[in-house]
Every structure is written in structure tokens, then in C-alpha cells.
Write a protein that holds these residues in place. Sequence first.
Motif, PDB file in Angstrom:
ATOM      1  N   LEU A 197       0.829  -1.206   0.000  1.00 34.83           N
ATOM      2  CA  LEU A 197       0.000   0.000   0.000  1.00 34.83           C
ATOM      3  C   LEU A 197       0.863   1.254   0.000  1.00 34.83           C
ATOM      4  O   LEU A 197       0.557   2.244  -0.678  1.00 34.83           O
ATOM      5  CB  LEU A 197      -0.925   0.001   1.217  1.00 34.83           C
ATOM      6  N   TRP A 198       1.947   1.230   0.774  1.00 35.08           N
ATOM      7  CA  TRP A 198       2.869   2.376   0.837  1.00 35.08           C
ATOM      8  C   TRP A 198       3.470   2.648  -0.546  1.00 35.08           C
ATOM      9  O   TRP A 198       3.483   3.784  -1.026  1.00 35.08           O
ATOM     10  CB  TRP A 198       3.961   2.069   1.851  1.00 35.08           C
ATOM     11  N   GLU A 199       3.938   1.582  -1.196  1.00 34.08           N
ATOM     12  CA  GLU A 199       4.541   1.739  -2.521  1.00 34.08           C
ATOM     13  C   GLU A 199       3.504   2.197  -3.540  1.00 34.08           C
ATOM     14  O   GLU A 199       3.762   3.096  -4.351  1.00 34.08           O
ATOM     15  CB  GLU A 199       5.165   0.414  -2.960  1.00 34.08           C
ATOM     16  N   ARG A 200       2.319   1.601  -3.502  1.00 35.10           N
ATOM     17  CA  ARG A 200       1.272   1.957  -4.452  1.00 35.10           C
ATOM     18  C   ARG A 200       0.830   3.413  -4.279  1.00 35.10           C
ATOM     19  O   ARG A 200       0.390   4.048  -5.233  1.00 35.10           O
ATOM     20  CB  ARG A 200       0.085   1.006  -4.271  1.00 35.10           C
ATOM     21  N   ALA A 201       0.950   3.926  -3.056  1.00 40.94           N
ATOM     22  CA  ALA A 201       0.609   5.323  -2.803  1.00 40.94           C
ATOM     23  C   ALA A 201       1.684   6.282  -3.297  1.00 40.94           C
ATOM     24  O   ALA A 201       1.511   7.502  -3.204  1.00 40.94           O
ATOM     25  CB  ALA A 201       0.371   5.539  -1.305  1.00 40.94           C
ATOM     26  N   GLY A 202       2.811   5.756  -3.795  1.00 40.86           N
ATOM     27  CA  GLY A 202       3.853   6.615  -4.330  1.00 40.86           C
ATOM     28  C   GLY A 202       4.730   7.241  -3.278  1.00 40.86           C
ATOM     29  O   GLY A 202       5.375   8.273  -3.534  1.00 40.86           O
ATOM     30  N   LEU A 203       4.795   6.642  -2.086  1.00 45.73           N
ATOM     31  CA  LEU A 203       5.630   7.186  -1.016  1.00 45.73           C
ATOM     32  C   LEU A 203       7.019   6.562  -1.067  1.00 45.73           C
ATOM     33  O   LEU A 203       7.172   5.388  -1.408  1.00 45.73           O
ATOM     34  CB  LEU A 203       4.975   6.915   0.343  1.00 45.73           C
ATOM     35  N   PRO A 204       8.060   7.320  -0.723  1.00 49.06           N
ATOM     36  CA  PRO A 204       9.431   6.800  -0.822  1.00 49.06           C
ATOM     37  C   PRO A 204       9.642   5.584   0.072  1.00 49.06           C
ATOM     38  O   PRO A 204       9.290   5.598   1.260  1.00 49.06           O
ATOM     39  CB  PRO A 204      10.295   7.984  -0.357  1.00 49.06           C
ATOM     40  N   ALA A 205      10.234   4.555  -0.485  1.00 52.76           N
ATOM     41  CA  ALA A 205      10.474   3.328   0.275  1.00 52.76           C
ATOM     42  C   ALA A 205      11.351   3.584   1.489  1.00 52.76           C
ATOM     43  O   ALA A 205      11.177   2.954   2.539  1.00 52.76           O
ATOM     44  CB  ALA A 205      11.107   2.273  -0.628  1.00 52.76           C
ATOM     45  N   ALA A 206      12.297   4.523   1.378  1.00 53.74           N
ATOM     46  CA  ALA A 206      13.209   4.801   2.481  1.00 53.74           C
ATOM     47  C   ALA A 206      12.501   5.413   3.678  1.00 53.74           C
ATOM     48  O   ALA A 206      13.027   5.392   4.794  1.00 53.74           O
ATOM     49  CB  ALA A 206      14.327   5.736   2.014  1.00 53.74           C
ATOM     50  N   GLU A 207      11.303   5.966   3.464  1.00 52.81           N
ATOM     51  CA  GLU A 207      10.553   6.588   4.555  1.00 52.81           C
ATOM     52  C   GLU A 207       9.480   5.665   5.124  1.00 52.81           C
ATOM     53  O   GLU A 207       8.662   6.106   5.927  1.00 52.81           O
ATOM     54  CB  GLU A 207       9.894   7.878   4.053  1.00 52.81           C
ATOM     55  N   TYR A 208       9.519   4.386   4.746  1.00 48.15           N
ATOM     56  CA  TYR A 208       8.409   3.503   5.140  1.00 48.15           C
ATOM     57  C   TYR A 208       8.187   3.519   6.649  1.00 48.15           C
ATOM     58  O   TYR A 208       9.118   3.367   7.448  1.00 48.15           O
ATOM     59  CB  TYR A 208       8.648   2.065   4.691  1.00 48.15           C
ATOM     60  N   THR A 209       6.936   3.712   7.022  1.00 47.65           N
ATOM     61  CA  THR A 209       6.475   3.630   8.402  1.00 47.65           C
ATOM     62  C   THR A 209       5.209   2.793   8.401  1.00 47.65           C
ATOM     63  O   THR A 209       4.325   3.013   7.558  1.00 47.65           O
ATOM     64  CB  THR A 209       6.166   5.029   8.963  1.00 47.65           C
ATOM     65  N   ASP A 210       5.109   1.841   9.293  1.00 44.41           N
ATOM     66  CA  ASP A 210       3.898   1.033   9.383  1.00 44.41           C
ATOM     67  C   ASP A 210       2.705   1.970   9.569  1.00 44.41           C
ATOM     68  O   ASP A 210       2.620   2.674  10.583  1.00 44.41           O
ATOM     69  CB  ASP A 210       4.013   0.074  10.572  1.00 44.41           C
ATOM     70  N   PRO A 211       1.775   2.031   8.611  1.00 47.02           N
ATOM     71  CA  PRO A 211       0.678   2.997   8.728  1.00 47.02           C
ATOM     72  C   PRO A 211      -0.311   2.695   9.836  1.00 47.02           C
ATOM     73  O   PRO A 211      -1.194   3.516  10.104  1.00 47.02           O
ATOM     74  CB  PRO A 211       0.000   2.933   7.350  1.00 47.02           C
TER      75      PRO A 211
END
Length: 447
Positions: A197-211
Motif C-alpha cells: 500500500l505504501w509503494e502503491r501510494a507513491g511514497l518513498p520506500a526509504a521513509e516507510y512507516t507502518d501505517p
Amino acid sequence: MPAATPPLPPLPPIPPLRLLIVVPPLAGHLLPARALALAWAARGHRVAWVGPESALRPLLGPDAVVHPTGARVFREQAVGGAAAVRSLWEGFVVPHTRFTLSAVRRAVEQWRPDVVLADQHSPAGALAAHGAGVPWASFAPSSLEIGDPLDGDLLDDDLPDGDGRGDRGGDGDGDGGSGDSGGGGLAAWRDGVLRGLWERAGLPAAEYTDPRFSPGLVLAASSAALLGLDAATVPDTYALVGPLLAERPEPPFPWERLDPARRRVLVTMGTLSAEVAGGFLGRAATALAGLPDVQAVVAAPGDVPLPPGAIGCARVPVLELLERGAVDAVLCHGGMNTVGESLVHGRPLLLAPIRHDQPVTAGRLAALGAAVRVDFATAGPERLRAALRAVLDDPAFRSAAQLLGRQLRAGGGAVAAAERLERFARAPHRHRPATWSRPLSGSPVGA
């Protein structure tokens, strides 16, 4: 004589804060969020919601600010075990996130909130807030995510049954061959879903935070004991505030039909369980028919059989019944709203969990001595009758429920949640520009 010091000019008023609430359009999530919103507004702040008008408006009223998402039908969810957890995410959370993210982003852009409150089962709120550089707090109205019972393999067949004192009673709660043999594997699968979901939303992988978990604040409508946490090790960013309760519109009820000469049991299996609860309610009616000194108050459709002298309504005023002391015990599915409301009023429970967080909650309450847990699919009238006798006749169950109720009330409820959220919103946050690179659906970002 020295000149008098001129008075200091008055301080400028502190502007009200703007909160955007993103929760699923389900009663178990909306009701506690509404209580928080009322406490937030009582502190002079402003609140807006994101969701379908058809679900939110009847509960929130005509004056609420609602940014609409539209509505759609989601897939029916499985009953029991790992299959139910998978279907919750595959059949609801993921498609609901995809369906609503553009609308949530648009609401963030238009409302310009100081803080977003994102339900753990509405990741769109966290994704949109992070992408826009807006502080966000997580909201945990259930026990399925916080404490992460899946990582501890705390699935249906691992939870204690019986009266909470080690008796498994022969009522196995297997997952019906879901094909997922361990909670650890299920947790890893869910983590992959969240990263997707994070990737599909176009958010940087390096900033991943469990939503599901804001790094700044997680508001949980529970207590450490009920979540299976050690109170001494709960992170400072977690606020375990207990049930969030507020006055709410209640359906009419025939109060005059309550029998003062009999003890009373409230029977309610939740708004989402009506399509699967018919057989269980029939067995419960047979069990209660064998308890002539007990009157049942049943929330069920009109075609459900009732025991003699019972009061049956499609909807019952659960909170008002508890506040008036009109019931002595509660038979339910283990949803956190009903469980929390029962415990803060010191009422023991008979729990027949169906899916999602309900088996986890039921197992913990049985272990803590405040409930008897039975198998929703297989418990027959004799088993149900014996369990009802136990919670009504053994004072230990009520004592344990009262203890848990005091612990839950100590969390401070909606007022404490609003205060903690206000402190979080006013704290300095490093400004971060919008970081999403592509939208969820292919429409322009923010559209």
C-alpha cells in the motif's frame, strides 16, 4: 515616586486546532471516534471527517464537516481464525484504502488539518498525512493490531476456553483449515500488504512507516491488561485511554417490560454479525428458556426465536441499559465496544467470538477471570446455559469485571484522548514537504 509599569498587552488567543478523522464507516470504529471528536470540540477545536455521507451523517448530524468518499460494497468476510484476518485485509482494508485514498488526500489539501487521526484499519489516513507532511496519530479501537497478537501466534485455537481458569471445555476453536498454520506467517503476510500500500501510494520506500502505528502517538481504547501488554513497558507514544464513551442517539426501548423480579442478560452479537449469528442466537434462546429466573434482552432481527418473557428488538440501547444497571451480564461476540462498555459498568461477560480481534479479546478476558468463552460454531444449549449460570452466580466474575472496569476508567476516556491529541498536535514537528510521487488510482495527486 517611580512611574507605574504599564500593563503588558494581552496575549493573542491561541488559535483552535484542526483535526481530520479517517476511520472505517463501521459502528465499532465510528462510535469511539465520535466520542473523541466531541471532547476535542469541547476544547474549542475544529474537526472534520472523511467517509461516506450515508454512513457518517446519521451518526454525526447535519452540522458535521464531512469530506465524502462515496460508498461501495466490499466482499463478505470469512468467519473464524486466520482466514478471517486475511479476509479482513484482502476483502476490506486494502480495497477500502485504494477506494478512499484520493478522497482523503483531497480532504487533507482542502481542510489543512494540524493533525490527522488515522484508524489502524484506514491506512489511507496515514498515507495521505505522511505524503502531505502533516502530523498523524494512530487510532486503535480494537485489539487486533496493537500488541500484535499475530506475532505471538495468538490465533483462535491457541486461546483458552471455558471459564478462564484453564478449562478448555472441549470447545475447540479451530480456523476451519484456513491454510495458514501460524500467526507469525500471517503477520509477515500482512506486513507485505502494508508495504505494498505504501509503494502503491507513491511514497518513498526509504521513509516507510507502518501505517498502523504513528511514530508520535497511538491512541488505544483499551488498557494494558486487556491488550496483553506489560504496563511498565508500554511505549511513551502509546496512550491507553480506555473506552471512549459519549451520549449518543439511542433507539426506543420498552423499559416497562423489564422484570424487576428476575436477573437480566443482554444478548447482542454486533451489527456486522447478523448474517452469521442466527443459528447461535437460536441455541442461546434454548439455553435461556431453561433459566426461568433470567430475563433476556436480545438485539436481533424479528425472525430470531426468543425465550419466554424476553424482550427482542432489532436495536437496543446498549449503553443506556448498562448505565441504568438494567442488566446483570452480557452475552456477545467480543467486539471491543460492547466489551469495553460492559466492563466499565462492572458487568461480566459470556463471549462467543466470531472473527477478527474477537477471539483475542475473548481469550484475554477469560484468562483474566471476567468472562467465560465458548465456541460460536459448536456450543450447544447445555454449554451456554452452564456458562450463563457461571457468570451470573459466581461473584468472582463480577469482581474481575469490576477490577478491569476500574483500570479502563483510569485511562481517562475521550477527555484524556483529546488532551493527549492536543499536546501532540501543538508539539513542534519538523516540516516536511509532500513526498508522494504518484497517486493510488492514476488521477492527479490531490484530486
